[in-house]
Design a protein around this motif. Sequence first.
Motif, PDB file in Angstrom:
ATOM      1  N   PHE A   1     -37.155  29.029  -5.365  1.00  0.00           N
ATOM      2  CA  PHE A   1     -36.743  30.373  -4.980  1.00  0.00           C
ATOM      3  C   PHE A   1     -36.478  31.121  -6.282  1.00  0.00           C
ATOM      4  O   PHE A   1     -36.396  30.513  -7.354  1.00  0.00           O
ATOM      5  N   GLU A   2     -36.312  32.432  -6.188  1.00  0.00           N
ATOM      6  CA  GLU A   2     -36.198  33.223  -7.409  1.00  0.00           C
ATOM      7  C   GLU A   2     -34.774  33.187  -7.982  1.00  0.00           C
ATOM      8  O   GLU A   2     -33.796  33.035  -7.261  1.00  0.00           O
ATOM      9  N   THR A   3     -34.714  33.369  -9.278  1.00  0.00           N
ATOM     10  CA  THR A   3     -33.412  33.593  -9.924  1.00  0.00           C
ATOM     11  C   THR A   3     -32.993  35.021  -9.596  1.00  0.00           C
ATOM     12  O   THR A   3     -33.819  35.835  -9.155  1.00  0.00           O
TER      13      THR A   3
ATOM     14  N   GLU B   1     -35.146  37.353 -11.356  1.00  0.00           N
ATOM     15  CA  GLU B   1     -36.489  37.496 -10.759  1.00  0.00           C
ATOM     16  C   GLU B   1     -36.468  38.358  -9.500  1.00  0.00           C
ATOM     17  O   GLU B   1     -37.348  39.195  -9.288  1.00  0.00           O
ATOM     18  N   TYR B   2     -35.463  38.151  -8.644  1.00  0.00           N
ATOM     19  CA  TYR B   2     -35.337  39.009  -7.449  1.00  0.00           C
ATOM     20  C   TYR B   2     -35.198  40.475  -7.882  1.00  0.00           C
ATOM     21  O   TYR B   2     -35.789  41.374  -7.288  1.00  0.00           O
ATOM     22  N   THR B   3     -34.404  40.681  -8.936  1.00  0.00           N
ATOM     23  CA  THR B   3     -34.184  42.053  -9.423  1.00  0.00           C
ATOM     24  C   THR B   3     -35.494  42.636  -9.953  1.00  0.00           C
ATOM     25  O   THR B   3     -35.816  43.807  -9.703  1.00  0.00           O
TER      26      THR B   3
ATOM     27  N   ASN C   1     -45.075  35.277   7.913  1.00  0.00           N
ATOM     28  CA  ASN C   1     -44.396  34.453   6.914  1.00  0.00           C
ATOM     29  C   ASN C   1     -42.890  34.705   6.932  1.00  0.00           C
ATOM     30  O   ASN C   1     -42.408  35.588   7.625  1.00  0.00           O
ATOM     31  N   ALA C   2     -42.201  33.887   6.144  1.00  0.00           N
ATOM     32  CA  ALA C   2     -40.777  34.111   5.905  1.00  0.00           C
ATOM     33  C   ALA C   2     -40.657  34.598   4.463  1.00  0.00           C
ATOM     34  O   ALA C   2     -41.424  34.163   3.599  1.00  0.00           O
ATOM     35  N   SER C   3     -39.732  35.487   4.207  1.00  0.00           N
ATOM     36  CA  SER C   3     -39.615  35.990   2.838  1.00  0.00           C
ATOM     37  C   SER C   3     -38.173  36.338   2.503  1.00  0.00           C
ATOM     38  O   SER C   3     -37.310  36.449   3.375  1.00  0.00           O
ATOM     39  N   GLY C   4     -37.950  36.505   1.213  1.00  0.00           N
ATOM     40  CA  GLY C   4     -36.630  36.898   0.735  1.00  0.00           C
ATOM     41  C   GLY C   4     -36.591  38.406   0.547  1.00  0.00           C
ATOM     42  O   GLY C   4     -37.459  38.976  -0.104  1.00  0.00           O
ATOM     43  N   GLY C   5     -35.590  39.046   1.108  1.00  0.00           N
ATOM     44  CA  GLY C   5     -35.495  40.497   0.999  1.00  0.00           C
ATOM     45  C   GLY C   5     -34.828  40.905  -0.304  1.00  0.00           C
ATOM     46  O   GLY C   5     -33.840  40.291  -0.737  1.00  0.00           O
TER      47      GLY C   5
ATOM     48  N   THR D   1     -35.573  36.134   5.613  1.00  0.00           N
ATOM     49  CA  THR D   1     -34.728  34.978   5.936  1.00  0.00           C
ATOM     50  C   THR D   1     -33.566  34.815   4.964  1.00  0.00           C
ATOM     51  O   THR D   1     -32.697  33.974   5.168  1.00  0.00           O
ATOM     52  N   ASP D   2     -33.584  35.581   3.893  1.00  0.00           N
ATOM     53  CA  ASP D   2     -32.493  35.518   2.917  1.00  0.00           C
ATOM     54  C   ASP D   2     -32.560  36.780   2.070  1.00  0.00           C
ATOM     55  O   ASP D   2     -33.566  37.487   2.097  1.00  0.00           O
ATOM     56  N   ILE D   3     -31.493  37.036   1.371  1.00  0.00           N
ATOM     57  CA  ILE D   3     -31.438  38.269   0.584  1.00  0.00           C
ATOM     58  C   ILE D   3     -31.191  37.916  -0.886  1.00  0.00           C
ATOM     59  O   ILE D   3     -30.254  37.182  -1.207  1.00  0.00           O
TER      60      ILE D   3
ATOM     61  N   ALA E   1     -39.853  42.556  -0.411  1.00  0.00           N
ATOM     62  CA  ALA E   1     -39.631  41.165  -0.012  1.00  0.00           C
ATOM     63  C   ALA E   1     -40.530  40.276  -0.867  1.00  0.00           C
ATOM     64  O   ALA E   1     -41.582  40.714  -1.342  1.00  0.00           O
ATOM     65  N   VAL E   2     -40.101  39.024  -1.035  1.00  0.00           N
ATOM     66  CA  VAL E   2     -40.863  38.110  -1.883  1.00  0.00           C
ATOM     67  C   VAL E   2     -41.063  36.776  -1.176  1.00  0.00           C
ATOM     68  O   VAL E   2     -40.175  36.280  -0.496  1.00  0.00           O
ATOM     69  N   GLY E   3     -42.274  36.224  -1.327  1.00  0.00           N
ATOM     70  CA  GLY E   3     -42.572  34.947  -0.680  1.00  0.00           C
ATOM     71  C   GLY E   3     -43.669  34.197  -1.409  1.00  0.00           C
ATOM     72  O   GLY E   3     -44.204  34.669  -2.421  1.00  0.00           O
ATOM     73  N   MET E   4     -44.005  33.013  -0.871  1.00  0.00           N
ATOM     74  CA  MET E   4     -44.911  32.102  -1.579  1.00  0.00           C
ATOM     75  C   MET E   4     -46.254  31.918  -0.867  1.00  0.00           C
ATOM     76  O   MET E   4     -46.912  30.890  -1.047  1.00  0.00           O
TER      77      MET E   4
ATOM     78  N   GLU F   1     -26.871  31.816  -0.958  1.00  0.00           N
ATOM     79  CA  GLU F   1     -27.244  31.330   0.371  1.00  0.00           C
ATOM     80  C   GLU F   1     -28.723  30.983   0.511  1.00  0.00           C
ATOM     81  O   GLU F   1     -29.155  30.540   1.563  1.00  0.00           O
ATOM     82  N   VAL F   2     -29.503  31.210  -0.536  1.00  0.00           N
ATOM     83  CA  VAL F   2     -30.939  30.967  -0.427  1.00  0.00           C
ATOM     84  C   VAL F   2     -31.239  29.467  -0.489  1.00  0.00           C
ATOM     85  O   VAL F   2     -31.073  28.837  -1.524  1.00  0.00           O
ATOM     86  N   ASN F   3     -31.614  28.891   0.642  1.00  0.00           N
ATOM     87  CA  ASN F   3     -32.095  27.512   0.668  1.00  0.00           C
ATOM     88  C   ASN F   3     -32.993  27.322   1.887  1.00  0.00           C
ATOM     89  O   ASN F   3     -33.017  28.166   2.785  1.00  0.00           O
TER      90      ASN F   3
HETATM   91  N1  HPA Z   1     -38.271  33.651  -2.097  1.00  0.00           N
HETATM   92  C1  HPA Z   1     -39.512  33.160  -1.985  1.00  0.00           C
HETATM   93  N2  HPA Z   1     -40.013  32.703  -0.859  1.00  0.00           N
HETATM   94  C2  HPA Z   1     -39.260  32.767   0.237  1.00  0.00           C
HETATM   95  C3  HPA Z   1     -37.968  33.280   0.196  1.00  0.00           C
HETATM   96  C4  HPA Z   1     -37.446  33.740  -1.044  1.00  0.00           C
HETATM   97  O1  HPA Z   1     -36.292  34.202  -1.155  1.00  0.00           O
HETATM   98  N3  HPA Z   1     -37.484  33.209   1.454  1.00  0.00           N
HETATM   99  C5  HPA Z   1     -38.440  32.672   2.228  1.00  0.00           C
HETATM  100  N4  HPA Z   1     -39.529  32.404   1.497  1.00  0.00           N
END
Ligand code: HPA
Length: 276
Positions: free
Chosen positions: A196-198, A201-203, A116-120, A238-240, A212-215, A248-250
Amino acid sequence: MITALNEFEKSLETARFILSKINDKPEYAIVLGSGLGSLVEDINVKLEIPYKEIPNFPVSTVKGHKGSLIFGNLNGKKVLAMNGRFHFYEGYSMKEVTFPERVFWQMGIRKLIVSNASGGVNRNFKIGDVMLIKDHINFFPEHPLRGPNDERFGPRFVNMSEPYSKKMLQVVREYATEKNIKIQEGTYLGLQGPTFETLAEYTMVRNIGGDAVGMSTVPEVIVAKHMDMEVFGISVITDIGTEEFIEEVNHQEVLKAAKAAEPVVRDLVGKLVEKY
Ligand code: HPA
């Protein structure tokens, strides 16, 4: 509709259909996450079956939505890859999201690889890092095993002490060290999306132990563990999600970063399949 009461029969019917088409027994099932579809280029493809031709597979209401099962050889092992997965945020029920794993098990497959792809949110992570999933936190609002339990699949109360196979992790870890490939390891927290998270929420994700967080992924892994499958999970950061980077999260950035890390994921997954 797939329900807890007909899941066993439906998945068995689907498994028999796929087995009759491929006429072979795959050892691995591989779920290809967003932006990681080109892993299939390493597979010596024998047969591709579009989801819409597979009985009982969830149907997409989204126009032009594609997805297929790919059977072939990867580094000498027979694999069945899912090119495109079903996300809870798309509107599928949890039984639909996890139906493919039921089918894989019914086919006799006992090893599952998920990507998967996730936000770090771990401050040591950088965009493009590849994280081996060591553990997960389930933050989905609905549980895939809610409802009557079918003992033929597994027990009512599922042991989750080793959701991700320690042996598989070790094989990949050793290979990465040997080849000097940079990897991260951590906990993946799964929630429903599609936002994506606020920053708050990331915090929160970081504060409660996520790296890392993903869907995706968590429902599939829970269902695989219900049936005692061995699971390996890998995630591209894929994003932080920190104050400095949140703007930059999109989706475009996510796909771009996933593409860039693809060769590393391909290498690690290919090696695991070959060696394990
Ligand atoms: N949040 C949730 N899902 C994601 C993210 C993220 O930042 N990046 C990729 N999938």
